[in-house]
Design a protein around this motif. Structure first.
Motif, PDB file in Angstrom:
ATOM      1  N   ALA A  32       0.895  -1.209  -0.066  1.00 38.48           N
ATOM      2  CA  ALA A  32      -0.085   0.115   0.071  1.00 38.48           C
ATOM      3  C   ALA A  32       0.870   1.439   0.001  1.00 38.48           C
ATOM      4  CB  ALA A  32      -0.845   0.022   1.221  1.00 38.48           C
ATOM      5  N   THR A  33       0.342   2.286  -0.824  1.00 32.25           N
ATOM      6  CA  THR A  33       1.223   3.459  -0.663  1.00 32.25           C
ATOM      7  C   THR A  33       0.024   4.303  -0.296  1.00 32.25           C
ATOM      8  OG1 THR A  33       0.516   3.981  -2.949  1.00 32.25           O
ATOM      9  CG2 THR A  33       2.785   2.839  -2.564  1.00 32.25           C
ATOM     10  N   LEU A  34       0.589   5.718   0.050  1.00 34.98           N
ATOM     11  CA  LEU A  34      -0.295   6.669   0.603  1.00 34.98           C
ATOM     12  C   LEU A  34      -0.241   7.977  -0.231  1.00 34.98           C
ATOM     13  CD1 LEU A  34       0.873   6.877   4.748  1.00 34.98           C
ATOM     14  CD2 LEU A  34      -1.608   6.124   3.529  1.00 34.98           C
ATOM     15  N   ASP A  35      -1.361   8.605  -0.211  1.00 33.74           N
ATOM     16  CA  ASP A  35      -1.666   9.846  -1.252  1.00 33.74           C
ATOM     17  C   ASP A  35      -2.288  10.760  -0.430  1.00 33.74           C
ATOM     18  OD1 ASP A  35      -4.423   9.305  -0.987  1.00 33.74           O
ATOM     19  OD2 ASP A  35      -4.095   8.312  -3.088  1.00 33.74           O
ATOM     20  N   GLY A  36      -2.642  12.078  -0.940  1.00 30.71           N
ATOM     21  CA  GLY A  36      -3.183  13.094   0.110  1.00 30.71           C
ATOM     22  C   GLY A  36      -4.575  12.678   0.902  1.00 30.71           C
ATOM     23  N   LYS A  52      -8.871  17.687   5.098  1.00 31.76           N
ATOM     24  CA  LYS A  52      -7.846  17.321   5.685  1.00 31.76           C
ATOM     25  C   LYS A  52      -7.135  16.532   4.577  1.00 31.76           C
ATOM     26  CE  LYS A  52      -7.277  14.081   9.927  1.00 31.76           C
ATOM     27  NZ  LYS A  52      -7.902  13.454  10.633  1.00 31.76           N
ATOM     28  N   TYR A  53      -5.863  16.727   4.942  1.00 30.12           N
ATOM     29  CA  TYR A  53      -4.927  16.137   3.809  1.00 30.12           C
ATOM     30  C   TYR A  53      -3.705  15.476   4.533  1.00 30.12           C
ATOM     31  CZ  TYR A  53      -7.255  18.946   0.287  1.00 30.12           C
ATOM     32  OH  TYR A  53      -8.168  19.614  -0.276  1.00 30.12           O
ATOM     33  N   THR A  54      -2.934  14.490   3.996  1.00 31.94           N
ATOM     34  CA  THR A  54      -1.779  13.748   4.231  1.00 31.94           C
ATOM     35  C   THR A  54      -0.786  14.001   3.393  1.00 31.94           C
ATOM     36  OG1 THR A  54      -2.910  12.149   5.942  1.00 31.94           O
ATOM     37  CG2 THR A  54      -0.877  11.702   5.234  1.00 31.94           C
ATOM     38  N   LEU A  55       0.172  14.638   3.771  1.00 26.88           N
ATOM     39  CA  LEU A  55       1.364  14.953   2.779  1.00 26.88           C
ATOM     40  C   LEU A  55       2.645  14.145   3.268  1.00 26.88           C
ATOM     41  CD1 LEU A  55       0.926  18.844   2.957  1.00 26.88           C
ATOM     42  CD2 LEU A  55      -0.578  17.341   1.449  1.00 26.88           C
ATOM     43  N   LYS A  56       2.806  13.518   2.270  1.00 29.27           N
ATOM     44  CA  LYS A  56       4.236  12.678   2.302  1.00 29.27           C
ATOM     45  C   LYS A  56       5.330  13.528   2.046  1.00 29.27           C
ATOM     46  CE  LYS A  56       6.500   8.410   0.752  1.00 29.27           C
ATOM     47  NZ  LYS A  56       6.153   6.988  -0.107  1.00 29.27           N
ATOM     48  N   SER A  78      -2.846  18.046  -3.613  1.00 28.61           N
ATOM     49  CA  SER A  78      -3.821  18.309  -2.514  1.00 28.61           C
ATOM     50  C   SER A  78      -3.760  19.489  -2.122  1.00 28.61           C
ATOM     51  CB  SER A  78      -3.391  17.484  -1.399  1.00 28.61           C
ATOM     52  OG  SER A  78      -2.183  17.567  -0.625  1.00 28.61           O
ATOM     53  N   ILE A  79      -2.493  20.359  -2.273  1.00 28.12           N
ATOM     54  CA  ILE A  79      -2.694  21.582  -1.888  1.00 28.12           C
ATOM     55  C   ILE A  79      -3.038  22.805  -2.830  1.00 28.12           C
ATOM     56  CG2 ILE A  79      -1.027  23.758  -1.256  1.00 28.12           C
ATOM     57  CD1 ILE A  79      -1.521  21.630   0.912  1.00 28.12           C
ATOM     58  N   GLN A  80      -2.820  22.037  -4.155  1.00 29.43           N
ATOM     59  CA  GLN A  80      -3.377  23.064  -5.391  1.00 29.43           C
ATOM     60  C   GLN A  80      -5.041  22.720  -5.316  1.00 29.43           C
ATOM     61  OE1 GLN A  80      -1.233  20.752  -8.806  1.00 29.43           O
ATOM     62  NE2 GLN A  80       0.464  21.977  -8.480  1.00 29.43           N
TER      63      GLN A  80
END
Length: 336
Positions: free
Chosen positions: A223-227, A284-288, A265-267
């Protein structure tokens, strides 16, 4: 018959005279050519002068050959040592490398005449060019450094080509810079509340296969994470609130993005907030962090090779630091 003999005699006499004239002219030409003191004769003085001229010509030829050899030697030394002079800094083709080193002249540069007056040199490491700057001449390069100029190796700031970050502080400094940018984004967008939480995943072990180049092949299905994903608390080794603030809120202003300008996600957040036809109230975002660190895995490997080539040792490597960075995230929660 007598007339014929007389005629032949006249012809012979004429031929003899012509030959004599030719000989005299040839002799005169030779004398003029070898007459060095212009007295119309070829004598001992002429021989002495001629010998001296031949010797001088030979010396000049030898000198010219020596000068050419010296010039070739100088060109070879310049190619090998690659010194940087103050005039080079203003040339359009002079480019700083991403990795730079602040150092002192080594023995071969200090003792070479071709490096006299130099302010640094270029070294070609494996797959990477490195600009070496002599510590006494750092100011000539018009650069800024974080945290100071006391370190030896620096890497360029991904958003400012004239700013360099000490390699040992690179990832920690950019973490703070991105937290500050998220705070400024919240203020510009008119947020009433925002929170930035720093999270780090635990190191886990799984069956992986190593390639010949030393990189790791992650098994299919990992699994990989994105925003749009959250991190499971059971997988975390560190959680801390990096920034949080309550604000009065106001109409949104378009923020200037720097380190996070390529984060989708910020854009999206900025576009949604600036669109008055579809207002948002909570995101709510998760930034790698490794996505915006300015260093990729292959860059980290090149840096390690360059450090090895320069015989610079430390208690870690950039490759291992990059792997650590790839397990770090910023969770961004914002309310309008």
């Amino acid at each position: 018959m007598e007339k014929t003999k007389a005629g032949l005699g006249s012809i012979a006499a004429g031929v003899g005279k012509s030959a004599k004239d030719v000989f005299q002219k040839a002799k005169s030409t030779v004398v003029k050519a070898v007459d060095q003191n212009d007295d119309g004769q070829f004598d001992r003085e002429d021989v002495s002068i001629l010998a001296e001229n031949i010797s001088t010509a030979a010396k000049n030829t030898a000198l010219t050959m020596a000068e050419r050899a010296q010039e070739r030697s100088k060109e070879a030394a310049l190619r090998l040592l690659q010194p940087i002079f103050p005039a080079d800094l203003t040339q359009p083709d002079f480019l700083l490398s991403k990795l730079i080193r602040i150092t002192e002249p080594d023995k071969k540069h200090a003792e070479s005449e071709v490096c006299t007056g130099s302010v640094g040199f270029v070294s070609d490491q494996k797959d990477m060019k490195v600009i070496n700057i002599y510590r006494d001449y750092v100011d000539l390069f018009a650069l800024t450094f974080y945290p100071d100029m006391d370190s030896e190796v620096y890497y360029v700031d991904p958003c400012n080509p004239r700013h360099y970050i000490a390699l040992e502080d690179y990832f920690s400094h950019l973490k703070v810079a991105r937290v500050n940018e998220l705070q400024k984004i919240a203020q510009d967008l008119g947020a009433k509340h925002f929170r930035v939480t720093y999270k780090e995943q635990k190191t886990t072990f799984s069956k992986c296969s190593a390639k010949a180049d030393g990189s790791i092949k992650v098994p299919a299905g990992t699994a990989t994470l994105d925003g749009a994903h959250n991190l499971d608390a059971r997988d975390l080794t560190s959680v801390e609130v990096a920034a949080e603030m309550e604000c009065p809120g106001h109409s949104p202003q378009l923020p200037r993005l720097h380190y996070l300008q390529k984060e989708p996600s910020i854009q999206t957040l900025v576009a949604l907030r600036m669109d008055e036809t579809s207002p948002i109230s909570h995101q709510k975002y998760t930034l790698k962090l490794s996505n915006s660190s300015g260093i990729k895995e292959k860059d980290a490997a090149k840096i390690d090779m360059a450090l090895k080539g320069m015989k610079i040792k430390g208690n870690t490597t950039m490759s291992s630091e990059f792997l650590n960075e790839s397990r770090r995230y910023l969770e961004y929660e914002i309310d309008f």
